[in-house]
Design an enzyme around this catalytic site. Sequence first.
Site, short mmCIF file in Angstrom:
data_model
loop_
_atom_site.label_atom_id
_atom_site.label_comp_id
_atom_site.label_asym_id
_atom_site.label_seq_id
_atom_site.Cartn_x
_atom_site.Cartn_y
_atom_site.Cartn_z
N ASN A 74 71.46 36.29 61.85
CA ASN A 74 71.91 37.10 60.88
C ASN A 74 73.48 37.58 61.39
OD1 ASN A 74 72.87 39.38 59.06
ND2 ASN A 74 70.64 39.84 58.74
N HIS A 144 65.34 34.21 51.42
CA HIS A 144 65.41 34.22 53.14
C HIS A 144 64.31 35.36 53.63
CE1 HIS A 144 68.44 36.87 51.54
NE2 HIS A 144 68.33 37.75 52.56
#
Length: 192
Positions: A74, A144
């Site tokens: 991320n 996701h």
Amino acid sequence: MTVGPDGFSVPVSSDDGGPATVFEHLWTPYRMAYIRGSGKPTGEHDCPFCLIPAMPDEEGLVVARGETVFAVLNLYPYNAGHLMVVPYRHVPDYTDLTDAEVAELGAFTQTAMRVVRQVTGAHGFNIGMNQGSVAGAGIADHLHQHAVPRWGGDTNFMPVIGLTRVLPQVLAETRALLAQHWPGAAAPVPGG
């Protein structure tokens, strides 16, 4: 009523005596642009999860690639080692995944947990997906799943009082370390 130095914090008197007595409400009108979708991807042509697979792993922060999904760090992590497992297909909802995608997404999530535990000694994980922008999905059009490592004491005065996250390693180093330990990873080639 006390107004903070930013002019946007206001204690709420209706919380007197209740479990939320210690909380103040923060008014953040600048976030309305985000809520309304300003600057969010509008399709596959500008979706970061569609663009990342075409990038070199180091540039896209890709940790591992599978047949139908990939694992990527991320860019704005909640904790060090915060990974996402993302299908290559641009689909918004978990029910849109094929059986093969569901199976590989689950297997990649398990592998992510094992690798992050091995490399960082994580004590636990938050695993999940936000389905739709109303549920908090920052990129709602491309499914996701988050795998956020947790440690005892990782919520301390820094994030709670100081509103600051302390990440002990830059993303490129974290990506390289996790990729190196991912099962089936190619051995490093001397000199690059």
